[in-house]
Each structure stands twice: as C-alpha cells, then as structure tokens.
Design a protein around this motif. Sequence first.
Motif, PDB file in Angstrom:
ATOM      1  N   ARG A   1      -2.781  16.026  -4.053  1.00 38.92           N
ATOM      2  CA  ARG A   1      -4.095  15.584  -4.512  1.00 38.92           C
ATOM      3  C   ARG A   1      -4.212  15.556  -6.031  1.00 38.92           C
ATOM      4  O   ARG A   1      -4.989  14.763  -6.580  1.00 38.92           O
ATOM      5  N   VAL A   2      -3.467  16.388  -6.739  1.00 36.60           N
ATOM      6  CA  VAL A   2      -3.640  16.461  -8.191  1.00 36.60           C
ATOM      7  C   VAL A   2      -2.583  15.668  -8.949  1.00 36.60           C
ATOM      8  O   VAL A   2      -2.440  15.818 -10.156  1.00 36.60           O
TER       9      VAL A   2
ATOM     10  N   LEU B   1      -5.699   2.107  -8.079  1.00 36.10           N
ATOM     11  CA  LEU B   1      -5.590   3.534  -7.813  1.00 36.10           C
ATOM     12  C   LEU B   1      -6.935   4.095  -7.383  1.00 36.10           C
ATOM     13  O   LEU B   1      -7.953   3.850  -8.028  1.00 36.10           O
ATOM     14  N   ASN B   2      -6.912   4.863  -6.304  1.00 38.51           N
ATOM     15  CA  ASN B   2      -8.095   5.571  -5.827  1.00 38.51           C
ATOM     16  C   ASN B   2      -7.666   7.007  -5.550  1.00 38.51           C
ATOM     17  O   ASN B   2      -7.099   7.314  -4.498  1.00 38.51           O
ATOM     18  N   LYS B   3      -7.912   7.880  -6.523  1.00 40.42           N
ATOM     19  CA  LYS B   3      -7.451   9.268  -6.400  1.00 40.42           C
ATOM     20  C   LYS B   3      -8.205  10.014  -5.304  1.00 40.42           C
ATOM     21  O   LYS B   3      -7.633  10.889  -4.656  1.00 40.42           O
ATOM     22  N   ALA B   4      -9.465   9.696  -5.087  1.00 36.23           N
ATOM     23  CA  ALA B   4     -10.230  10.384  -4.043  1.00 36.23           C
ATOM     24  C   ALA B   4      -9.622  10.129  -2.669  1.00 36.23           C
ATOM     25  O   ALA B   4      -9.579  11.018  -1.812  1.00 36.23           O
ATOM     26  N   SER B   5      -9.131   8.924  -2.459  1.00 38.75           N
ATOM     27  CA  SER B   5      -8.505   8.558  -1.189  1.00 38.75           C
ATOM     28  C   SER B   5      -6.997   8.740  -1.218  1.00 38.75           C
ATOM     29  O   SER B   5      -6.339   8.501  -0.202  1.00 38.75           O
TER      30      SER B   5
ATOM     31  N   ASN C   1       0.811  -1.213   0.000  1.00 38.41           N
ATOM     32  CA  ASN C   1       0.000   0.000   0.000  1.00 38.41           C
ATOM     33  C   ASN C   1       0.848   1.268   0.000  1.00 38.41           C
ATOM     34  O   ASN C   1       1.979   1.270   0.499  1.00 38.41           O
ATOM     35  N   CYS C   2       0.253   2.322  -0.510  1.00 38.36           N
ATOM     36  CA  CYS C   2       0.968   3.591  -0.652  1.00 38.36           C
ATOM     37  C   CYS C   2      -0.049   4.720  -0.613  1.00 38.36           C
ATOM     38  O   CYS C   2      -1.112   4.626  -1.244  1.00 38.36           O
ATOM     39  N   THR C   3       0.247   5.783   0.114  1.00 37.17           N
ATOM     40  CA  THR C   3      -0.579   6.989   0.067  1.00 37.17           C
ATOM     41  C   THR C   3       0.298   8.159  -0.342  1.00 37.17           C
ATOM     42  O   THR C   3       1.523   8.137  -0.153  1.00 37.17           O
TER      43      THR C   3
ATOM     44  N   ASN D   1      -8.190   5.926 -12.188  1.00 33.84           N
ATOM     45  CA  ASN D   1      -8.815   5.201 -11.086  1.00 33.84           C
ATOM     46  C   ASN D   1      -9.206   3.793 -11.522  1.00 33.84           C
ATOM     47  O   ASN D   1      -9.617   3.564 -12.651  1.00 33.84           O
ATOM     48  N   GLY D   2      -9.057   2.845 -10.599  1.00 32.84           N
ATOM     49  CA  GLY D   2      -9.443   1.479 -10.886  1.00 32.84           C
ATOM     50  C   GLY D   2      -8.255   0.555 -10.828  1.00 32.84           C
ATOM     51  O   GLY D   2      -7.261   0.847 -10.173  1.00 32.84           O
TER      52      GLY D   2
END
Lengths: 113, 111
Positions: free
Chosen positions: B28-29, B65-69, B22-24, B53-54
């Motif tokens: 945001r952009v 990838l989940n850009k919102a999160s 996992n990675c955060t 995303n997806g």
Amino acid sequence: DTGVSQNPRHKITKRGQNVTFRCDPISEHNRLYWYRQTLGQGPEFLTYFQNEAQLEKSRLLSDRFSAERPKGSFSTLEIQRTEQGDSAMYLCATDGSGGDGYTFGSGTRLTVV
Amino acid sequence: QKEVEQNSGPLSVPEGAIASLNCTYSDRVSQSFFWYRQYSGKSPELIMSIYSNGDKEDGRFTAQLNKASQYVSLLIRDSQPSDSATYLCAVRGTGANNLFFGTGTRLTVIP
C-alpha cells in the motif's frame, strides 16, 4: 546501445559446470541490480549493489550464486555447479541516485544442458 | 500473494485502437511505478514512470495511478503493430531500491 553492457550474450554449459557473467554499467550510475527472467515471467530480483557494497540479496540467490562489484564499477555474477533450473535470461540493470527507473543491459541467456 | 499482478493476456487490438493494460500491487505504501516494454528475445525498456495519483501523458502513452485502489494502468492510443510486445508493470517497494515486476501482459496489434 542501451549503455549497460553484458557479456556473454549467450552461454551454453553442461550441468555441474561453473559460469560467470559480466555487467558493465552506465558510468555515472552507482546502483546495479541483477535479475533473472524465465519464459513467460517477469524479471525476478536477485541482488543489488550500491557502489561496491552488496546491500540486498533475494532468497532466490542460493549459496551457489555469488555476485561481486569490485571498486563499484563492473559486476560479475557467478553460478557454481549449474543445474537445469538455472536456465534463464540473466539481466543486469543500473540506475542513478535519481531513481527514475532502471536501464537494462541486453542480458545473458544461459542454457544448462 | 504476488507483489505485482497483471493479466497475462494475450490482449489483441486492431491498429489505431486504444490498448489498455492494467496492474495491481500489494504494498500500500509503494511510491514509484514504472511501465516497461519488452520485445521478444530482448531486454525490458522503460517507457513510463509515475509517482503521483492521476494521469501522466507522454506521446501516445498515458499512465494512470490510483494509490487508494493500488492500481496502475497504461493506455496506448493509436496502437501500431510496432507496439506489439510484452508490457511489464514494476513497483518500487517500501524502503527498497529494487523493483518488483509483474509477469507482463502480451499485446498484439493487428494491422
């Protein structure tokens, strides 16, 4: 063979000496990056060239560090008056205009004694 | 705050299991995301890139990838001992060409 060539593979130098590393990129890649990696850490960005122009430098790149890419081909990274804290793996990476991730060279491992 | 965060591990999984890394990221952009594999003493090797995303699958590897999160993950199915390495997450910053790397997650696959 990754296609990006770095020399030397290993360098041991005494504190205070100057060292120079060379990177020969994949020929069709116009973007070239230098990174530094220490044990247990990810690569840290140092500087970036597009063709012969040095477009970005990290604050990690102190005035003892200088990089060149004459004629947009190979690049050199010089460290003057080396310090023990400069001991690290120095990685060169290149990518083309498509920007689909880097290709790294095998790196130069610097040990300052 | 670091640009890219990863659990340093080590993560151990038995051979044949699914490894989840996992990675955060903080920007945001950010638009481009990469996973690299690095064997001990070697340079990083690109294994996956993802931009939308997806999920994106390539053989035994799936990037999510989940850009919102602001979250990127890598799944390795049917893990093999040869998958034992450090996995680096990298993000291309806004308006930049250079990549920001996490500290990496060390994976060990136990035979």
